[in-house]
Design a protein around this motif. Structure first.
Motif, PDB file in Angstrom:
ATOM      1  N   PRO A 101      -1.909 -42.764 -52.004  1.00 34.94           N
ATOM      2  CA  PRO A 101      -1.171 -42.602 -53.265  1.00 34.94           C
ATOM      3  C   PRO A 101      -2.097 -42.609 -54.489  1.00 34.94           C
ATOM      4  N   CYS A 102      -3.215 -43.332 -54.393  1.00 37.58           N
ATOM      5  CA  CYS A 102      -4.176 -43.371 -55.502  1.00 37.58           C
ATOM      6  C   CYS A 102      -4.768 -41.982 -55.751  1.00 37.58           C
ATOM      7  N   ARG A 103      -5.011 -41.228 -54.685  1.00 31.39           N
ATOM      8  CA  ARG A 103      -5.590 -39.886 -54.822  1.00 31.39           C
ATOM      9  C   ARG A 103      -4.697 -38.979 -55.662  1.00 31.39           C
ATOM     10  N   GLY A 104      -3.395 -39.148 -55.563  1.00 29.80           N
ATOM     11  CA  GLY A 104      -2.478 -38.346 -56.367  1.00 29.80           C
ATOM     12  C   GLY A 104      -2.315 -38.878 -57.781  1.00 29.80           C
ATOM     13  N   GLU A 105      -2.415 -40.189 -57.936  1.00 26.68           N
ATOM     14  CA  GLU A 105      -2.172 -40.809 -59.230  1.00 26.68           C
ATOM     15  C   GLU A 105      -3.370 -40.716 -60.175  1.00 26.68           C
ATOM     16  N   LEU A 106      -4.574 -40.828 -59.666  1.00 25.85           N
ATOM     17  CA  LEU A 106      -5.759 -40.825 -60.527  1.00 25.85           C
ATOM     18  C   LEU A 106      -5.870 -39.569 -61.401  1.00 25.85           C
ATOM     19  N   PRO A 107      -5.665 -38.354 -60.858  1.00 24.72           N
ATOM     20  CA  PRO A 107      -5.713 -37.176 -61.739  1.00 24.72           C
ATOM     21  C   PRO A 107      -4.629 -37.193 -62.819  1.00 24.72           C
ATOM     22  N   LEU A 108      -3.463 -37.767 -62.533  1.00 26.60           N
ATOM     23  CA  LEU A 108      -2.415 -37.898 -63.552  1.00 26.60           C
ATOM     24  C   LEU A 108      -2.863 -38.823 -64.686  1.00 26.60           C
ATOM     25  N   LEU A 109      -3.553 -39.889 -64.326  1.00 28.13           N
ATOM     26  CA  LEU A 109      -4.054 -40.803 -65.352  1.00 28.13           C
ATOM     27  C   LEU A 109      -5.119 -40.129 -66.207  1.00 28.13           C
ATOM     28  N   GLN A 110      -5.955 -39.297 -65.578  1.00 32.33           N
ATOM     29  CA  GLN A 110      -6.952 -38.529 -66.330  1.00 32.33           C
ATOM     30  C   GLN A 110      -6.256 -37.593 -67.313  1.00 32.33           C
ATOM     31  N   ASP A 130     -15.964 -54.772 -52.767  1.00 33.67           N
ATOM     32  CA  ASP A 130     -15.455 -54.042 -51.607  1.00 33.67           C
ATOM     33  C   ASP A 130     -14.801 -54.951 -50.574  1.00 33.67           C
ATOM     34  N   ALA A 131     -14.661 -56.231 -50.902  1.00 35.08           N
ATOM     35  CA  ALA A 131     -13.990 -57.178 -50.007  1.00 35.08           C
ATOM     36  C   ALA A 131     -12.481 -57.171 -50.280  1.00 35.08           C
ATOM     37  N   GLN A 132     -11.757 -58.032 -49.596  1.00 38.68           N
ATOM     38  CA  GLN A 132     -10.303 -58.085 -49.739  1.00 38.68           C
ATOM     39  C   GLN A 132      -9.841 -58.770 -51.019  1.00 38.68           C
ATOM     40  N   SER A 133     -10.755 -59.419 -51.731  1.00 44.52           N
ATOM     41  CA  SER A 133     -10.393 -59.975 -53.035  1.00 44.52           C
ATOM     42  C   SER A 133     -11.599 -59.853 -53.949  1.00 44.52           C
ATOM     43  N   GLY A 134     -11.326 -59.917 -55.239  1.00 39.60           N
ATOM     44  CA  GLY A 134     -12.373 -59.831 -56.239  1.00 39.60           C
ATOM     45  C   GLY A 134     -11.885 -60.532 -57.490  1.00 39.60           C
ATOM     46  N   PRO A 135     -12.741 -60.676 -58.491  1.00 37.78           N
ATOM     47  CA  PRO A 135     -12.353 -61.439 -59.672  1.00 37.78           C
ATOM     48  C   PRO A 135     -11.167 -60.842 -60.438  1.00 37.78           C
ATOM     49  N   VAL A 136     -11.075 -59.530 -60.511  1.00 38.07           N
ATOM     50  CA  VAL A 136      -9.944 -58.908 -61.221  1.00 38.07           C
ATOM     51  C   VAL A 136      -8.664 -59.131 -60.437  1.00 38.07           C
ATOM     52  N   ARG A 137      -8.721 -58.856 -59.136  1.00 40.89           N
ATOM     53  CA  ARG A 137      -7.521 -59.038 -58.304  1.00 40.89           C
ATOM     54  C   ARG A 137      -7.050 -60.483 -58.319  1.00 40.89           C
ATOM     55  N   THR A 138      -7.980 -61.422 -58.319  1.00 42.09           N
ATOM     56  CA  THR A 138      -7.615 -62.836 -58.355  1.00 42.09           C
ATOM     57  C   THR A 138      -6.946 -63.185 -59.682  1.00 42.09           C
ATOM     58  N   ALA A 139      -7.545 -62.751 -60.792  1.00 41.08           N
ATOM     59  CA  ALA A 139      -6.998 -63.085 -62.111  1.00 41.08           C
ATOM     60  C   ALA A 139      -5.623 -62.478 -62.325  1.00 41.08           C
ATOM     61  N   LEU A 140      -5.429 -61.236 -61.865  1.00 39.82           N
ATOM     62  CA  LEU A 140      -4.156 -60.549 -62.096  1.00 39.82           C
ATOM     63  C   LEU A 140      -3.111 -60.815 -61.013  1.00 39.82           C
ATOM     64  N   LYS A 141      -3.520 -61.485 -59.932  1.00 42.91           N
ATOM     65  CA  LYS A 141      -2.604 -61.725 -58.805  1.00 42.91           C
ATOM     66  C   LYS A 141      -1.994 -60.393 -58.342  1.00 42.91           C
ATOM     67  N   VAL A 142      -2.883 -59.461 -58.028  1.00 43.43           N
ATOM     68  CA  VAL A 142      -2.504 -58.088 -57.678  1.00 43.43           C
ATOM     69  C   VAL A 142      -1.707 -58.067 -56.377  1.00 43.43           C
ATOM     70  N   PRO A 143      -0.616 -57.277 -56.348  1.00 43.68           N
ATOM     71  CA  PRO A 143       0.143 -57.127 -55.101  1.00 43.68           C
ATOM     72  C   PRO A 143      -0.735 -56.513 -54.007  1.00 43.68           C
ATOM     73  N   SER A 144      -0.328 -56.669 -52.771  1.00 46.37           N
ATOM     74  CA  SER A 144      -1.147 -56.180 -51.660  1.00 46.37           C
ATOM     75  C   SER A 144      -1.178 -54.659 -51.552  1.00 46.37           C
ATOM     76  N   SER A 145      -0.172 -53.981 -52.063  1.00 42.27           N
ATOM     77  CA  SER A 145      -0.161 -52.515 -51.959  1.00 42.27           C
ATOM     78  C   SER A 145      -0.774 -51.882 -53.204  1.00 42.27           C
ATOM     79  N   LEU A 146      -1.480 -50.795 -52.983  1.00 43.83           N
ATOM     80  CA  LEU A 146      -2.119 -50.055 -54.069  1.00 43.83           C
ATOM     81  C   LEU A 146      -1.480 -48.684 -54.193  1.00 43.83           C
ATOM     82  N   PRO A 147      -1.568 -48.069 -55.353  1.00 46.52           N
ATOM     83  CA  PRO A 147      -2.197 -48.555 -56.564  1.00 46.52           C
ATOM     84  C   PRO A 147      -1.353 -49.627 -57.246  1.00 46.52           C
ATOM     85  N   ALA A 148      -2.007 -50.341 -58.148  1.00 41.07           N
ATOM     86  CA  ALA A 148      -1.314 -51.324 -58.984  1.00 41.07           C
ATOM     87  C   ALA A 148      -1.754 -51.062 -60.415  1.00 41.07           C
TER      88      ALA A 148
END
Length: 198
Positions: free
Chosen positions: A97-106, A147-165
């Motif tokens: 889904p990110c592949r379709g959404e990224l060009p829309l954001l551009q 590139d791991a399953q968590s990172g500082p941004v994901r931790t701070a924002l409490k990102v849902p498991s499904s992407l994109p977010a």
């Protein structure tokens, strides 16, 4: 107090001190870094520069340092996203889904009156992310959350498991997850999500 109790208490104090030392050391580390030489991939992707520090700070992101995917520089996310509105999109190179959404954001970002857009690559290698952005022709400023399953941004924002977010950071520094729609299908939905955030 018995000798065994004293020893157990001493051991507990040492364990707590070790945990505090490890957490403090982790906070002092710099941003999560991409691995390998990405010079050629960065040149091919030709991403826009990451945002400089703004006048304020987004409290929810205080202490979150990340690497600019475009040039490898350090980005203090709390300061870079101040003075919103800013649309923040978390994506991964394996996310269809990110592949379709990224060009829309551009496309959205080039429209008059658009909010600033910052991409956050997660859970995939920097090389794969740069290659995907180059392939899609997406040149938006991007940071790397590891590139791991968590990172500082994901931790701070409490990102849902499904992407994109996708989140909107308001001018007042509030951070809101866009839940409807979870995946944008057109630029009108992007604009409506940004404008619908007070």
């Amino acid at each position: 107090m018995t000798k065994v109790t004293k020893l157990a208490l001493g051991a507990a104090v040492l364990v707590v001190a070790l945990i505090v030392a490890l957490l403090t050391a982790r906070d002092d580390q710099g941003p999560v870094k991409t691995s390998g030489d990405l010079t050629a991939a960065r040149a091919k992707a030709a991403l826009a520069p990451c945002p400089p520090p703004g006048p304020g700070e987004v409290a929810m992101l205080r202490g979150v340092d990340v690497e600019c995917l475009g040039d490898g520089s350090r980005v203090d996310l709390a300061k870079a996203l101040s003075g919103g509105p800013v649309l923040v999109n978390l994506w991964a190179s394996w996310c269809q889904p990110c592949r379709g959404e990224l060009p829309l954001l551009q496309e959205y970002a080039t429209q008059p009156g658009a909010a600033r857009v910052l991409l956050v690559q997660v859970a995939s290698s920097g090389a794969d992310g740069l290659a995907m952005l180059a392939e899609l022709g997406v040149r938006l400023p991007s940071v790397f959350d590891g590139d791991a399953q968590s990172g500082p941004v994901r931790t701070a924002l409490k990102v849902p498991s499904s992407l994109p977010a996708t989140y909107v950071v308001t001018a007042g520094g509030e951070v809101r997850l866009i839940e409807n729609p979870r995946v944008f299908m057109n630029t009108e939905q992007v604009r409506a999500a940004v404008e619908g955030t007070p």
